[in-house]
Design a protein around this motif. Structure first.
Motif, PDB file in Angstrom:
ATOM      1  N   ARG A 156      36.360  55.070 -29.441  1.00 43.15           N
ATOM      2  CA  ARG A 156      35.993  53.668 -29.601  1.00 43.15           C
ATOM      3  C   ARG A 156      34.859  53.512 -30.606  1.00 43.15           C
ATOM      4  NH1 ARG A 156      33.392  54.997 -24.660  1.00 43.15           N
ATOM      5  NH2 ARG A 156      31.134  54.628 -24.716  1.00 43.15           N
ATOM      6  N   GLU A 157      34.839  52.373 -31.231  1.00 43.05           N
ATOM      7  CA  GLU A 157      33.755  52.004 -32.126  1.00 43.05           C
ATOM      8  C   GLU A 157      32.916  50.930 -31.458  1.00 43.05           C
ATOM      9  OE1 GLU A 157      32.741  53.439 -34.601  1.00 43.05           O
ATOM     10  OE2 GLU A 157      34.376  54.451 -35.632  1.00 43.05           O
ATOM     11  N   GLY A 158      31.728  50.683 -31.988  1.00 46.80           N
ATOM     12  CA  GLY A 158      30.852  49.673 -31.427  1.00 46.80           C
ATOM     13  C   GLY A 158      29.804  49.278 -32.444  1.00 46.80           C
ATOM     14  N   ASP A 159      29.099  48.217 -32.134  1.00 51.93           N
ATOM     15  CA  ASP A 159      28.072  47.718 -33.042  1.00 51.93           C
ATOM     16  C   ASP A 159      26.737  48.423 -32.793  1.00 51.93           C
ATOM     17  OD1 ASP A 159      29.817  45.875 -34.199  1.00 51.93           O
ATOM     18  OD2 ASP A 159      29.421  44.397 -32.623  1.00 51.93           O
ATOM     19  N   LEU A 160      25.987  48.609 -33.859  1.00 46.73           N
ATOM     20  CA  LEU A 160      24.662  49.200 -33.789  1.00 46.73           C
ATOM     21  C   LEU A 160      23.675  48.292 -34.511  1.00 46.73           C
ATOM     22  CD1 LEU A 160      25.613  52.896 -34.682  1.00 46.73           C
ATOM     23  CD2 LEU A 160      24.857  52.066 -32.445  1.00 46.73           C
ATOM     24  N   PRO A 161      22.400  48.345 -34.140  1.00 48.82           N
ATOM     25  CA  PRO A 161      21.418  47.509 -34.833  1.00 48.82           C
ATOM     26  C   PRO A 161      21.251  47.947 -36.288  1.00 48.82           C
ATOM     27  CG  PRO A 161      20.332  49.037 -33.337  1.00 48.82           C
ATOM     28  CD  PRO A 161      21.794  49.144 -33.059  1.00 48.82           C
ATOM     29  N   GLN A 162      20.760  47.030 -37.096  1.00 48.24           N
ATOM     30  CA  GLN A 162      20.502  47.351 -38.493  1.00 48.24           C
ATOM     31  C   GLN A 162      19.249  48.210 -38.618  1.00 48.24           C
ATOM     32  OE1 GLN A 162      20.275  43.609 -40.575  1.00 48.24           O
ATOM     33  NE2 GLN A 162      22.499  43.424 -40.690  1.00 48.24           N
ATOM     34  N   GLY A 163      19.210  48.991 -39.677  1.00 52.63           N
ATOM     35  CA  GLY A 163      18.016  49.759 -39.965  1.00 52.63           C
ATOM     36  C   GLY A 163      16.957  48.894 -40.626  1.00 52.63           C
ATOM     37  N   ARG A 164      15.829  49.485 -40.865  1.00 58.16           N
ATOM     38  CA  ARG A 164      14.773  48.748 -41.552  1.00 58.16           C
ATOM     39  C   ARG A 164      14.063  49.684 -42.506  1.00 58.16           C
ATOM     40  NH1 ARG A 164      11.861  50.959 -37.527  1.00 58.16           N
ATOM     41  NH2 ARG A 164       9.579  50.911 -37.651  1.00 58.16           N
ATOM     42  N   GLY A 165      13.692  49.154 -43.644  1.00 58.14           N
ATOM     43  CA  GLY A 165      12.981  49.949 -44.622  1.00 58.14           C
ATOM     44  C   GLY A 165      11.487  49.914 -44.371  1.00 58.14           C
ATOM     45  N   GLY A 166      10.769  50.627 -45.203  1.00 56.51           N
ATOM     46  CA  GLY A 166       9.318  50.634 -45.088  1.00 56.51           C
ATOM     47  C   GLY A 166       8.835  51.559 -43.987  1.00 56.51           C
ATOM     48  N   GLY A 167       7.538  51.571 -43.809  1.00 55.22           N
ATOM     49  CA  GLY A 167       6.942  52.445 -42.807  1.00 55.22           C
ATOM     50  C   GLY A 167       6.588  53.789 -43.392  1.00 55.22           C
ATOM     51  N   PRO A 168       5.716  54.524 -42.724  1.00 55.64           N
ATOM     52  CA  PRO A 168       5.286  55.824 -43.247  1.00 55.64           C
ATOM     53  C   PRO A 168       6.412  56.851 -43.200  1.00 55.64           C
ATOM     54  CG  PRO A 168       4.453  55.492 -41.027  1.00 55.64           C
ATOM     55  CD  PRO A 168       5.082  54.198 -41.442  1.00 55.64           C
ATOM     56  N   GLU A 169       6.364  57.788 -44.121  1.00 60.61           N
ATOM     57  CA  GLU A 169       7.361  58.859 -44.123  1.00 60.61           C
ATOM     58  C   GLU A 169       7.095  59.840 -42.997  1.00 60.61           C
ATOM     59  OE1 GLU A 169       8.539  62.742 -46.846  1.00 60.61           O
ATOM     60  OE2 GLU A 169       7.755  60.949 -47.843  1.00 60.61           O
ATOM     61  N   GLU A 170       5.832  60.069 -42.678  1.00 60.32           N
ATOM     62  CA  GLU A 170       5.449  61.042 -41.662  1.00 60.32           C
ATOM     63  C   GLU A 170       4.496  60.401 -40.664  1.00 60.32           C
ATOM     64  OE1 GLU A 170       5.070  65.161 -44.146  1.00 60.32           O
ATOM     65  OE2 GLU A 170       3.591  63.605 -44.584  1.00 60.32           O
ATOM     66  N   VAL A 171       4.379  61.029 -39.503  1.00 63.84           N
ATOM     67  CA  VAL A 171       3.350  60.646 -38.539  1.00 63.84           C
ATOM     68  C   VAL A 171       2.499  61.881 -38.248  1.00 63.84           C
ATOM     69  CG1 VAL A 171       4.735  58.803 -37.532  1.00 63.84           C
ATOM     70  CG2 VAL A 171       4.819  61.084 -36.519  1.00 63.84           C
ATOM     71  N   TYR A 172       1.261  61.616 -37.880  1.00 61.48           N
ATOM     72  CA  TYR A 172       0.287  62.694 -37.687  1.00 61.48           C
ATOM     73  C   TYR A 172       0.120  62.984 -36.205  1.00 61.48           C
ATOM     74  CZ  TYR A 172      -4.198  65.197 -38.007  1.00 61.48           C
ATOM     75  OH  TYR A 172      -5.192  66.125 -37.934  1.00 61.48           O
TER      76      TYR A 172
END
Length: 430
Positions: A156-172
């Motif tokens: 089966r297929e289903g809907d998923l939320p959209q992604g979003r751009g931006g934000g840091p590449e890494e977390v500390y």
């Protein structure tokens, strides 16, 4: 039944519905072996029933065997997957009758069992958690088999939320100790125990899994052809196998396409990459000037709450996964776009650490200090050593019942048919 038993009964029903849904195909599809890496689907179907009979009916319930003559056939440790088509397997209809008969007796055991018993199989319904998680894990294996079969229209297929751009590449993640593993989660496996303190230096870890766009750049810049980025063993594998892209990817001119459950589609560049081996993940990380996180680094970034100084069951806390936090339980037959789950972030800000893709780590599968096998050595102990790499987090095909911040998966570093991806880490610069 009390509330706990009703919850267990509901989990048993849900996982069986899932198993039956994945085996609704024509008998020919179920009895064929689609890859020597995988069992025929009909073997998995009867195996989950046999496992349930062994542990719930016989071990926990003290009930006489129903089909002792098939125990050897469905013993996963006696027969490698490549050999299972040669065994006298139950046919699809007989397998369904068998698992239905086992399940009826299992519900009788559930009704009679004391969940507060001192018996560790009974206490908190551990034996039911064992078989529920086991069946969900085989369901994910069956999905990998269906993907390899190339047959359309089977999932089966289903809907998923959209992604979003931006934000840091890494977390500390600052230096300091944390508690790894668990002493409290009642259905946790033996390899997740005991909880123990691990003191880590500071490090950075990718906020998101590595995406298809970034991985395509690695390919375009000759990553598969440059031995500088590969370990010695990885480069040998690369030369022997001839791989030059993730499994199921095909190049057509300037575009990448992928085969996914019987259909061919453009590779979505905003999704986490999947179907890559440990060797490929390791090579990409080296090319990117990073490395794969250790298993301990992954778990701390995922589940440790530095303010409360305790581990969380899920990255966001104790609340059960829902569609706003993680892509689990086959909501759709693919990873969600990068950045789709900000509400599922960990205390350190890492996102999509559960669901979407299993994530390779840099660690071998080893026991924790004080490990004790339970309820049988073959679940974990026989796999410890330097053959299997640890995977963490669970994929889109993993069910929430078998996902938590402490859950450990493992596989050979060459495996690509499973729903695997990765994220990178790096040590703090001095």
């Amino acid at each position: 039944m009390n509330d706990s038993k009703e919850r267990i009964a509901a989990e048993l029903l849900a996982v069986r519905d899932r198993s039956l849904a994945y085996t609704e195909a024509d008998d020919d599809l179920l009895v064929r072996q689609h890859s020597p890496l995988m069992s025929p689907l009909v073997w998995d179907l009867a195996h989950v029933g046999n496992y349930e009979e062994l542990w719930v009916l016989r071990a926990a319930g003290g009930i006489e065997p129903i089909r002792p003559e098939i125990d050897d056939i469905y013993d996963a440790f006696k027969h490698p997957r490549k050999d299972r088509p040669t065994l006298p397997l139950l046919g699809p209809a007989e397998a369904r009758r068998y698992i239905e008969g086992v399940r009826g007796r299992v519900l009788d055991v559930l009704d009679a069992i004391d969940l507060e018993s001192a018996d560790p199989l009974h206490r908190d319904g551990f034996v039911f958690g064992l078989v529920i998680q086991h069946e969900h894990q085989h369901d994910e294996t069956m999905l990998a088999t269906l993907q390899l079969s190339g047959q359309p229209g089977l999932v089966r297929e289903g809907d998923l939320p959209q992604g979003r751009g931006g934000g840091p590449e890494e977390v500390y993640v600052p230096a300091g100790p944390f508690m790894m593993g668990t002493a409290t989660l009642p259905w946790a496996y033996d390899n997740e125990r005991p909880a123990h303190q691990v003191d880590l230096p500071a490090y950075w870890i990718d906020r998101l899994p590595v995406g298809n766009r970034a991985y395509a750049a690695f390919i375009e810049e000759g990553g598969y052809d440059d031995p500088r980025w590969w370990s010695a063993e990885g480069w040998q594998w690369r030369q022997r196998s001839g791989v030059s892209a993730p499994l199921f990817w095909v190049r057509d001119g300037d575009a990448w396409w992928r085969r996914r459950f019987g259909r061919t589609e453009p590779v979505p560049m905003d999704e986490p990459v999947q179907h890559v081996s440990w060797y490929e993940a390791d090579a990409y990380a080296r090319w990117a000037g990073k490395r794969l996180p250790t298993e301990a680094e992954w778990e701390k970034a995922c589940g440790w709450d530095p303010e409360a100084r305790r581990a969380r069951r899920y990255p966001w806390g104790a609340d059960s996964p829902d569609p706003t936090r993680a892509n689990l339980g086959h909501r759709a037959a693919r990873p969600a776009p990068l950045g789709a789950y900000p509400a599922g972030a960990s205390a350190y800000g890492a996102e999509q650490m559960v669901g979407d893709v299993w994530e390779w780590t840099g660690s071998w599968f080893q026991p924790y200090p004080g490990f004790r096998a339970f309820p049988y050595k073959e679940y974990s102990e026989v796999f410890f050593g330097q053959e299997y790499r640890v995977l963490r987090g669970g994929s889109w095909a993993a069910d929430p019942a078998a996902v938590r911040t402490t859950f450990r998966n493992w596989d050979y570093p060459i495996r690509r048919q499973i729903f695997t991806g990765f994220r990178c880490a790096r040590s703090e610069l001095v």
